[in-house]
Design an enzyme around this catalytic site. Sequence first.
Site, PDB file in Angstrom:
ATOM      1  N   ASN A 118      73.694   7.016 113.791  1.00 15.99           N
ATOM      2  CA  ASN A 118      74.184   6.224 114.922  1.00 15.99           C
ATOM      3  C   ASN A 118      75.485   6.783 115.463  1.00 15.99           C
ATOM      4  O   ASN A 118      76.190   7.529 114.786  1.00 15.99           O
ATOM      5  CB  ASN A 118      74.491   4.779 114.488  1.00 15.99           C
ATOM      6  N   ASP A 149      78.946   4.961 116.471  1.00 16.07           N
ATOM      7  CA  ASP A 149      79.591   3.658 116.278  1.00 16.07           C
ATOM      8  C   ASP A 149      80.651   3.435 117.362  1.00 16.07           C
ATOM      9  O   ASP A 149      81.593   4.221 117.500  1.00 16.07           O
ATOM     10  CB  ASP A 149      80.274   3.606 114.904  1.00 16.07           C
ATOM     11  N   GLY A 162      72.470   6.066 107.066  1.00 16.07           N
ATOM     12  CA  GLY A 162      71.947   7.314 106.521  1.00 16.07           C
ATOM     13  C   GLY A 162      72.955   8.443 106.663  1.00 16.07           C
ATOM     14  O   GLY A 162      73.267   9.147 105.698  1.00 16.07           O
ATOM     15  N   THR A 181      76.882  -4.371  94.672  1.00 14.25           N
ATOM     16  CA  THR A 181      78.268  -4.163  95.096  1.00 14.25           C
ATOM     17  C   THR A 181      78.814  -5.480  95.631  1.00 14.25           C
ATOM     18  O   THR A 181      78.150  -6.188  96.385  1.00 14.25           O
ATOM     19  CB  THR A 181      78.364  -3.058  96.159  1.00 14.25           C
ATOM     20  N   LEU A 182      80.037  -5.815  95.198  1.00 13.87           N
ATOM     21  CA  LEU A 182      80.612  -7.115  95.561  1.00 13.87           C
ATOM     22  C   LEU A 182      82.014  -6.954  96.155  1.00 13.87           C
ATOM     23  O   LEU A 182      82.907  -7.753  95.894  1.00 13.87           O
ATOM     24  CB  LEU A 182      80.671  -8.027  94.327  1.00 13.87           C
ATOM     25  N   GLY A 200      84.332  -5.738  92.827  1.00  8.54           N
ATOM     26  CA  GLY A 200      83.766  -4.626  92.056  1.00  8.54           C
ATOM     27  C   GLY A 200      82.256  -4.593  92.130  1.00  8.54           C
ATOM     28  O   GLY A 200      81.666  -4.986  93.136  1.00  8.54           O
ATOM     29  N   THR A 259      83.998  -0.736 107.187  1.00  7.09           N
ATOM     30  CA  THR A 259      82.738  -0.134 107.642  1.00  7.09           C
ATOM     31  C   THR A 259      82.458   1.163 106.876  1.00  7.09           C
ATOM     32  O   THR A 259      83.318   2.038 106.805  1.00  7.09           O
ATOM     33  CB  THR A 259      82.814   0.210 109.157  1.00  7.09           C
ATOM     34  N   GLY A 263      80.165   0.721 101.699  1.00 10.91           N
ATOM     35  CA  GLY A 263      78.920   0.680 100.918  1.00 10.91           C
ATOM     36  C   GLY A 263      78.190   2.016 101.011  1.00 10.91           C
ATOM     37  O   GLY A 263      77.562   2.469 100.045  1.00 10.91           O
ATOM     38  N   ASP A 264      78.268   2.648 102.165  1.00  8.80           N
ATOM     39  CA  ASP A 264      77.592   3.934 102.342  1.00  8.80           C
ATOM     40  C   ASP A 264      78.252   5.012 101.483  1.00  8.80           C
ATOM     41  O   ASP A 264      77.556   5.816 100.841  1.00  8.80           O
ATOM     42  CB  ASP A 264      77.617   4.349 103.814  1.00  8.80           C
TER      43      ASP A 264
HETATM   44  O1  RIB Z   1      77.203   0.743 107.077  1.00  9.39           O
HETATM   45  C1  RIB Z   1      77.926   0.983 108.241  1.00  9.39           C
HETATM   46  C2  RIB Z   1      77.037   1.505 109.306  1.00  9.39           C
HETATM   47  O2  RIB Z   1      76.126   0.492 109.674  1.00  9.39           O
HETATM   48  C3  RIB Z   1      77.739   1.894 110.591  1.00  9.39           C
HETATM   49  O3  RIB Z   1      78.158   3.226 110.608  1.00  9.39           O
HETATM   50  C4  RIB Z   1      76.719   1.531 111.654  1.00  9.39           C
HETATM   51  O4  RIB Z   1      76.258   2.631 112.378  1.00  9.39           O
HETATM   52  C5  RIB Z   1      75.611   0.789 110.957  1.00  9.39           C
HETATM   53  O5  RIB Z   1      74.518   1.589 110.763  1.00  9.39           O
END
Ligand code: RIB
Length: 295
Positions: free
Chosen positions: A10, A12, A40, A217-218, A222, A245, A248-249
């Site tokens: 994406n 953002d 991703g 994940t919290l 933690g 943002t 988690g990724d």
């Molecule tokens: O996890 C964050 C992501 O969620 C952002 O980068 C956004 O593009 C959405 O996919």
Amino acid sequence: MDISLVGSINIDLVYRVPYVVNNGETLHSTSHSVHFGGKGANQAVAASQLGANVHFIGKVGNDDFGDQALNNLKDKGVYIDSVQKEGATGQAIIQVTETGDNAIVLFPGANFLVTPKQIEEEADIISSSKALLLQLEVPLDTVEKAVEIAAQHGKIVILNPAPSQKLPDSLLKNVTFLTPNETELAQMTGIETTTEEDIRAACSLLLDKGVGTVVVTLGSKGSFYMNHEESGWVQASKVDAVDTTGAGDAFNGAFAVGLCRGNSLRSSIEFATKIAAFVVTQMGAQPLIPHSLLE
Ligand code: RIB
């Protein structure tokens, strides 16, 4: 250390706001910035910065955003030969509040055009990688096809079930590591996740369906992990959050790298926690990870 990744890409569009806008309200943002995103892509960039060879299977649009997003992935060392172009690039409208929390509206665009057929065409990439990493920003039948191929070849399958949806048992039984946050865990299982007892009950339900290990994940609390042999908590480090943002990724990308390095479950989670904690101190979902954190 090769990871194949089936997921979203994406752009953002990030707006800093005093609070998340209410129904019917018009709210001024205090700043606006554009970042590379998509769950991703964020996970791929994190894993690549941490030393993995990441092979991305996905789609961007036939537009300027698509070209920019592809160049970004390439610059960050991600292999993009299996990223096709069709339609319009996915976008996320993100409100980030003063406390660093966010609310996201997604336009999936090309991400929803990633088909099971495209995955079948890229089966060799999945079967020759050590692990497959996925999220749920591409169609579910596409995720199912990729997981099926990985399972047939005995690969590690890490599924980050975000954004959450109910998943079929036929998929769950082939997932080695499932990494929901507490909200996703509750939505997937229909079990409240307020106490440790609740979290354990929800994890048990998923383990009974054949998931290998659940890692929940919290945020600042933690993470909690559980499989049939062990369970435990890993504390989060205290940081001043600027933008959560992509935390988690980053966690998922780093977790995959830890596992592919052959590290234990617990030490892979500790490594992922450290990387995610850094990411929340920066704006955007793909910050440059400093060398001091790479090990
Ligand atoms: O996890 C964050 C992501 O969620 C952002 O980068 C956004 O593009 C959405 O996919």
